[in-house]
Design a protein around this motif. Structure first.
Motif, PDB file in Angstrom:
ATOM      1  N   ASN A  84       0.806  -1.230   0.000  1.00  0.00           N
ATOM      2  CA  ASN A  84       0.000   0.000   0.000  1.00  0.00           C
ATOM      3  C   ASN A  84       0.833   1.273   0.000  1.00  0.00           C
ATOM      4  O   ASN A  84       0.263   2.364  -0.082  1.00  0.00           O
ATOM      5  N   ASP A  85       2.161   1.141   0.143  1.00  0.00           N
ATOM      6  CA  ASP A  85       3.023   2.336   0.220  1.00  0.00           C
ATOM      7  C   ASP A  85       3.837   2.484  -1.053  1.00  0.00           C
ATOM      8  O   ASP A  85       4.500   1.530  -1.463  1.00  0.00           O
ATOM      9  N   PHE A  86       3.802   3.665  -1.625  1.00  0.00           N
ATOM     10  CA  PHE A  86       4.554   3.924  -2.859  1.00  0.00           C
ATOM     11  C   PHE A  86       5.226   5.280  -2.764  1.00  0.00           C
ATOM     12  O   PHE A  86       4.690   6.213  -2.153  1.00  0.00           O
ATOM     13  N   SER A  87       6.409   5.383  -3.397  1.00  0.00           N
ATOM     14  CA  SER A  87       7.114   6.664  -3.340  1.00  0.00           C
ATOM     15  C   SER A  87       6.526   7.626  -4.370  1.00  0.00           C
ATOM     16  O   SER A  87       6.436   8.819  -4.124  1.00  0.00           O
ATOM     17  N   ASP A  88       6.124   7.092  -5.524  1.00  0.00           N
ATOM     18  CA  ASP A  88       5.518   7.946  -6.560  1.00  0.00           C
ATOM     19  C   ASP A  88       4.744   7.071  -7.548  1.00  0.00           C
ATOM     20  O   ASP A  88       4.690   5.842  -7.395  1.00  0.00           O
ATOM     21  N   VAL A  89       4.167   7.728  -8.549  1.00  0.00           N
ATOM     22  CA  VAL A  89       3.286   6.997  -9.478  1.00  0.00           C
ATOM     23  C   VAL A  89       4.067   5.983 -10.311  1.00  0.00           C
ATOM     24  O   VAL A  89       3.588   4.872 -10.559  1.00  0.00           O
ATOM     25  N   SER A  90       5.301   6.327 -10.724  1.00  0.00           N
ATOM     26  CA  SER A  90       6.009   5.362 -11.573  1.00  0.00           C
ATOM     27  C   SER A  90       6.390   4.120 -10.746  1.00  0.00           C
ATOM     28  O   SER A  90       6.364   2.995 -11.273  1.00  0.00           O
ATOM     29  N   ASP A  91       6.708   4.305  -9.481  1.00  0.00           N
ATOM     30  CA  ASP A  91       6.971   3.177  -8.572  1.00  0.00           C
ATOM     31  C   ASP A  91       5.742   2.253  -8.540  1.00  0.00           C
ATOM     32  O   ASP A  91       5.850   1.025  -8.628  1.00  0.00           O
ATOM     33  N   LEU A  92       4.585   2.865  -8.485  1.00  0.00           N
ATOM     34  CA  LEU A  92       3.321   2.131  -8.400  1.00  0.00           C
ATOM     35  C   LEU A  92       3.023   1.369  -9.709  1.00  0.00           C
ATOM     36  O   LEU A  92       2.664   0.186  -9.693  1.00  0.00           O
ATOM     37  N   ILE A  93       3.204   2.056 -10.840  1.00  0.00           N
ATOM     38  CA  ILE A  93       2.922   1.392 -12.130  1.00  0.00           C
ATOM     39  C   ILE A  93       3.953   0.295 -12.402  1.00  0.00           C
ATOM     40  O   ILE A  93       3.633  -0.738 -12.987  1.00  0.00           O
ATOM     41  N   GLU A  94       5.189   0.513 -11.925  1.00  0.00           N
ATOM     42  CA  GLU A  94       6.204  -0.539 -12.060  1.00  0.00           C
ATOM     43  C   GLU A  94       5.777  -1.803 -11.320  1.00  0.00           C
ATOM     44  O   GLU A  94       5.974  -2.912 -11.820  1.00  0.00           O
ATOM     45  N   LEU A  95       5.182  -1.640 -10.171  1.00  0.00           N
ATOM     46  CA  LEU A  95       4.687  -2.807  -9.418  1.00  0.00           C
ATOM     47  C   LEU A  95       3.584  -3.518 -10.222  1.00  0.00           C
ATOM     48  O   LEU A  95       3.563  -4.752 -10.303  1.00  0.00           O
ATOM     49  N   ALA A  96       2.686  -2.735 -10.824  1.00  0.00           N
ATOM     50  CA  ALA A  96       1.598  -3.327 -11.622  1.00  0.00           C
ATOM     51  C   ALA A  96       2.173  -4.126 -12.793  1.00  0.00           C
ATOM     52  O   ALA A  96       1.727  -5.248 -13.073  1.00  0.00           O
ATOM     53  N   LEU A  97       3.174  -3.552 -13.449  1.00  0.00           N
ATOM     54  CA  LEU A  97       3.790  -4.242 -14.600  1.00  0.00           C
ATOM     55  C   LEU A  97       4.489  -5.520 -14.141  1.00  0.00           C
ATOM     56  O   LEU A  97       4.356  -6.572 -14.788  1.00  0.00           O
ATOM     57  N   GLU A  98       5.197  -5.430 -13.024  1.00  0.00           N
ATOM     58  CA  GLU A  98       5.881  -6.598 -12.470  1.00  0.00           C
ATOM     59  C   GLU A  98       4.864  -7.701 -12.159  1.00  0.00           C
ATOM     60  O   GLU A  98       5.074  -8.878 -12.470  1.00  0.00           O
ATOM     61  N   GLN A  99       3.737  -7.307 -11.593  1.00  0.00           N
ATOM     62  CA  GLN A  99       2.679  -8.260 -11.262  1.00  0.00           C
ATOM     63  C   GLN A  99       2.143  -8.938 -12.533  1.00  0.00           C
ATOM     64  O   GLN A  99       1.923 -10.143 -12.560  1.00  0.00           O
ATOM     65  N   GLU A 100       1.949  -8.160 -13.598  1.00  0.00           N
ATOM     66  CA  GLU A 100       1.466  -8.747 -14.859  1.00  0.00           C
ATOM     67  C   GLU A 100       2.493  -9.734 -15.427  1.00  0.00           C
ATOM     68  O   GLU A 100       2.125 -10.766 -15.977  1.00  0.00           O
TER      69      GLU A 100
END
Ligand SMILES: [Fe+2]
Ligand SMILES: [Fe+2]
Length: 182
Positions: A84-100
């Motif tokens: 639930n913790d992210f430093s910024d939006v690209s950090d967050l989208i990187e997690l989504a891509l990694e998950q995919e």
């Protein structure tokens, strides 16, 4: 409730049951991402990821439907840890891509197991998920590129999503979803 003797699970069906958990986990993680974005007043990004969460839930229940249709045992699992913790939006989208990417590897393992067990029905069922992962990795890669290119100007990202709202409506080629796709 009538008790029926269920088919014993092959490796493929064990993996299908595990994949139900993976897809629900993805749904829950996307929900955490969407809420984080919503809280940062980024409604278009949030909307995209809320929608993605629903899609993952549909994927999980398509696997559940398949287990029921093939007369296998089926369980609705809990999910693992959610970030639930992210430093910024690209950090967050990187997690989504990694998950995919992880889900794509899981789907590949499913396809391999079906083929190894001469399970042609299972192999055919899993084909849709292979195609779906290709699309989702591609869309998330595009989104990550747009976020990176915006260089911190998240208005640009929001505007991009207004112009390119992404796939909408049901995919008619999707396998049936337990309870109906949302
Ligand atoms: Fe999925
Ligand atoms: Fe996905």
């Amino acid at each position: 409730m009538a008790t029926r003797k269920k088919e014993p699970r092959s490796k493929f069906y064990e993996l299908v049951q595990q994949q139900v958990r993976n897809e629900f986990g993805a749904a829950q993680q996307y929900l955490a991402l969407a809420v984080w974005l919503d809280n940062e007043d980024l409604p278009e990004l949030a909307k995209r990821l809320y929608r993605q969460s629903v899609e993952e839930r549909n994927h999980a229940l398509a696997l559940v439907q398949y287990l029921m249709d093939t007369d296998h045992p089926v369980e609705i699992p809990g999910t693992g840890e959610i970030r639930n913790d992210f430093s910024d939006v690209s950090d967050l989208i990187e997690l989504a891509l990694e998950q995919e990417r992880e889900v794509a590897a899981d789907v590949k393992a499913l396809a391999k197991a079906a083929r190894a067990e001469d399970d042609y029905q299972g192999e055919q069922f899993i084909q849709w998920f292979i195609k779906e992962q290709t699309e989702e990795i591609s869309q998330m890669t595009t989104l990550l590129n747009v976020v990176k290119r915006a260089g911190g100007n998240l208005f640009d990202v929001e505007n991009f999503l207004v112009r390119r709202p992404g796939p909408t409506g049901a995919d008619p080629t999707m396998p049936p979803v337990a309870g109906g796709a949302l």
